[in-house]
Write a protein that holds these residues in place. Structure first.
Motif, short mmCIF file in Angstrom:
data_model
loop_
_atom_site.label_atom_id
_atom_site.label_comp_id
_atom_site.label_asym_id
_atom_site.label_seq_id
_atom_site.Cartn_x
_atom_site.Cartn_y
_atom_site.Cartn_z
N ALA A 280 0.57 -1.35 0.07
CA ALA A 280 -0.01 0.27 0.52
C ALA A 280 1.18 1.07 0.16
O ALA A 280 0.47 2.23 -0.42
N ALA A 281 1.91 1.49 1.34
CA ALA A 281 2.78 2.67 0.79
C ALA A 281 3.00 2.47 -0.62
O ALA A 281 3.67 4.14 -1.76
N ARG A 282 3.65 1.88 -1.42
CA ARG A 282 4.44 1.30 -2.77
C ARG A 282 3.13 2.41 -3.40
O ARG A 282 3.62 3.68 -4.72
N LEU A 283 1.77 1.94 -3.32
CA LEU A 283 0.96 2.37 -4.36
C LEU A 283 1.00 3.58 -3.68
O LEU A 283 0.45 4.28 -4.76
N LEU A 284 0.13 4.48 -2.72
CA LEU A 284 0.33 5.50 -2.38
C LEU A 284 1.91 6.16 -2.97
O LEU A 284 1.22 7.67 -3.83
N GLY A 285 2.27 4.85 -3.22
CA GLY A 285 3.91 6.74 -4.00
C GLY A 285 3.98 7.09 -5.01
O GLY A 285 4.16 8.03 -5.46
N ARG A 286 3.55 5.99 -5.41
CA ARG A 286 3.59 6.31 -7.50
C ARG A 286 2.15 6.87 -7.27
O ARG A 286 2.16 7.29 -8.62
N GLY A 287 1.83 7.53 -6.44
CA GLY A 287 0.20 8.57 -7.20
C GLY A 287 -0.65 8.21 -6.88
O GLY A 287 -1.65 8.79 -7.20
N GLU A 288 -1.03 6.23 -6.76
CA GLU A 288 -2.50 5.73 -6.96
C GLU A 288 -3.08 6.53 -4.98
O GLU A 288 -2.83 7.04 -4.78
N GLY B 66 7.35 14.73 4.80
CA GLY B 66 8.09 14.89 3.20
C GLY B 66 7.92 14.55 2.82
O GLY B 66 7.13 14.52 2.12
N ASP B 67 9.20 13.51 1.96
CA ASP B 67 8.87 12.92 0.28
C ASP B 67 8.91 11.79 0.49
O ASP B 67 8.96 10.65 -0.22
N LEU B 68 8.21 11.32 2.64
CA LEU B 68 8.12 9.64 2.22
C LEU B 68 6.19 9.60 2.50
O LEU B 68 5.46 10.79 3.13
N VAL B 69 5.44 9.02 1.95
CA VAL B 69 4.25 8.49 2.37
C VAL B 69 4.56 7.26 3.66
O VAL B 69 5.12 5.77 3.02
N CYS B 70 4.02 7.35 4.21
CA CYS B 70 3.57 6.19 5.77
C CYS B 70 2.62 5.50 5.04
O CYS B 70 1.42 6.08 5.65
N ALA C 62 7.39 4.75 1.91
CA ALA C 62 7.93 4.53 0.14
C ALA C 62 8.09 6.22 0.27
O ALA C 62 7.10 6.60 0.67
N LEU C 63 8.64 6.62 -0.80
CA LEU C 63 9.01 7.33 -1.50
C LEU C 63 8.25 7.74 -2.07
O LEU C 63 7.24 6.87 -3.37
#
Length: 118
Positions: free
Chosen positions: A54-62, A86-90, A113-114
């Motif tokens: 989920a963190a990777r999905l949100l980091g990609r803008g989903e 900051g630059d992280l989505v948790c 994720a970034l």
């Protein structure tokens, strides 16, 4: 020379059966709790994996709905919350697991994720 004669009053007959009757419920309870603990550990691993996805999905803008669906598919019954730092989505995923019929254990897993990554 005096002779001693030993007299058995009650004897030991049946003592093994009595000890088994006392110990068996405890053994069954320990085995059931051990199996439940293993199930909870497996659920924790899948919850951690779901939070990372989920963190990777949100980091990609989903959108958050797609990330929540991914958490729900990977760990049925789990919910998630997200935050930006900051630059992280948790993402933090929450679930509860029942150990036997006696215990309910809350589980929590977090992953970051970034933001803006591909």
């Amino acid at each position: 020379m005096p002779r001693f004669r030993f007299v058995r009053l009650g004897g030991d007959r049946g003592s093994v059966a009595a000890e088994l009757a006392l110990a068996l419920p405890t053994v069954v309870l320990v085995l059931a709790l051990g199996a439940g603990a293993l199930g909870a550990a497996a659920r924790q691993v899948s919850l951690q994996d779901a939070a990372a996805d989920a963190a990777r999905l949100l980091g990609r803008g989903e959108d958050a709905g797609r990330a929540a669906d991914a958490v729900g598919r990977a760990a049925p019954g789990a919910t998630m919350s997200s935050s930006n730092s900051g630059d992280l989505v948790c993402v933090t995923a929450h679930a509860e697991v029942a150990v036997g019929n006696l215990l309910t254990v809350p589980l929590r897993a977090s992953s970051c994720a970034l933001a803006g990554g591909l």
